[in-house]
Design an enzyme around this catalytic site. Structure first.
Site, short mmCIF file in Angstrom:
data_model
loop_
_atom_site.label_atom_id
_atom_site.label_comp_id
_atom_site.label_asym_id
_atom_site.label_seq_id
_atom_site.Cartn_x
_atom_site.Cartn_y
_atom_site.Cartn_z
CG MET A 149 -1.83 -1.26 1.23
SD MET A 149 -3.08 -1.23 2.53
CE MET A 149 -4.24 -0.04 1.83
N GLY A 161 -2.18 5.64 -1.95
CA GLY A 161 -2.78 6.15 -3.17
C GLY A 161 -3.96 5.31 -3.64
CB VAL A 162 -6.53 6.06 -6.20
CG1 VAL A 162 -5.72 6.27 -7.48
CG2 VAL A 162 -7.93 5.53 -6.53
CB CYS A 187 12.54 1.37 -5.21
SG CYS A 187 11.46 1.25 -3.76
CB CYS A 191 10.03 8.91 -2.80
SG CYS A 191 11.33 7.67 -2.60
#
Length: 364
Positions: A13, A16-17, A107, A205
């Site tokens: 998770m 976000g959508v 990542c 990020c």
């Protein structure tokens, strides 16, 4: 994975959508689900809220609230040390070597589909599920898992997933691979999820303001000194502000008055020089890559006709790929390609099938 429960999943998770709806779809399909978010970097520790990045403190809070709305357990996975070593350190190193890194791919490789898969196994969960727009299909004839583009090309994210191995593909699901974004948002709105209208993350990020050089100076304690701009003949034509600040193909911000537009055509990190020239000097047909991952087969035995992308948003280009030593490849494009950059990924396709990909090392 041995010892895992059937029809169980760890949902990666983000707050976000996409990941929220992916979790809902897995629950609808009868899976026992748990949610988790990765704690990756210092922005989250400092509680900074960014509109266009992921993994902030706000994202963690949103993900926890969405998990509560969906009625699933939720945990925060502390991966900051691994993220620093495997993503940020490489990011800095590639820039210092003159390339342009792709930290999202690293990542995915090491954290999201590396450590999270281990976390799922430790919890006895069969799959890791993300909100990526791509598809995984098992091919009975070859006995291999195949990675395919999303059904709707405008959201396809297969470029950043080319590194997935057979072991990983066997334990990953992408529930959104056949959906359009508007469908995903409509589901989130119907469920009343707080992520329904949330902006998508787009920036790196850990570099929320886009100034990666300032980040590198803060992170390493180094300064990247000015040096000489050179023309294609090697003669000085001006002064730059540090070679790491410039990328291949760059035109803006050079502040050079040379009568005609010039672009960054190359860099020498050992000499701290940046070479500039006309746009025509940016094109090449031959590209080399290493650290190659193949998906529909174990290894490339001979020349293969493919289409290829050397950047995420690039339109695929026709090429022939040849195997070379040490798990490398040479690509010969039919048409010259502009500003192909070391450190970026080249990803190979056959229609909607991801054939494989690797890290660009040089051009001819």
């Amino acid at each position: 994975m041995p010892g895992t429960r059937e029809k169980s999943a760890l949902i990666a998770m983000s707050g976000g959508v996409d990941s929220s709806v992916a979790a809902h779809l897995m629950l609808e399909a009868g899976y026992c689900c748990e949610g988790a978010i990765m704690h990756l970097h210092w922005d989250a520790d400092r509680g900074l809220s960014r509109n266009r990045t992921c993994c902030t403190r706000r994202d963690m809070e949103d993900a926890g609230e969405i998990a509560e709305q969906l009625g699933i357990p939720f945990t925060v996975l502390a991966y900051a040390d691994a993220f620093r070593k495997q993503v940020i350190d490489k990011f800095v190193r590639v820039y210092e070597e003159g390339g342009t890194p792709n930290p999202c791919i690293d990542c995915n490789r090491h954290l999201k589909f590396g450590k999270m898969l281990q976390a799922a196994a430790d919890k006895g969960l069969e799959y890791v599920v993300t909100g990526h727009y791509a598809r995984i299909v098992y091919d009975k004839a070859s006995g291999r898992y195949l990675l395919k583009k999303a059904l709707h090309a405008e959201k396809d994210q297969s470029y950043v997933l080319y590194m997935l191995t057979q072991r990983q593909l066997a334990h990953i699901q992408f529930p959104l691979g056949s959906m359009e974004k508007r469908e995903v948002r409509a589901i989130a709105e119907r469920l009343g999820l707080i992520s329904a209208e949330k902006q998508e993350s787009q920036d790196i990020c850990f570099v929320p303001d886009g100034d990666y050089c300032a980040f590198m100076e803060e992170y390493t304690g180094k300064t990247y000194p000015p040096g000489a701009f050179l023309n294609l003949e090697g003669r000085p034509v001006g002064c730059h502000q540090g070679a790491v600040r410039y990328t291949l193909g760059q035109r803006k911000g050079l502040n050079l008055a040379m009568g005609t537009p010039v672009y960054v055509c190359g860099k020498s990190m050992s000499d701290n020089t940046v070479t500039v020239g006309p746009e025509s000097a940016l094109y090449t047909k031959t590209v080399f890559a290493e650290d190659v991952n193949w998906i529909p087969f174990e290894a490339l035995e001979g020349p293969l006709q493919v289409t290829a992308k050397t950047r995420y948003r690039q339109k695929e280009q026709h090429a022939t790929v040849y195997p070379i030593e040490r798990n490398g490849i040479r690509l010969e494009f039919e048409e010259p390609q502009r500003a192909v950059t070391a450190g970026q990924a080249v990803v190979l396709y056959d229609g909607d099938l991801v054939v494989g990909g690797g890290t660009i090392t040089k051009t001819k």
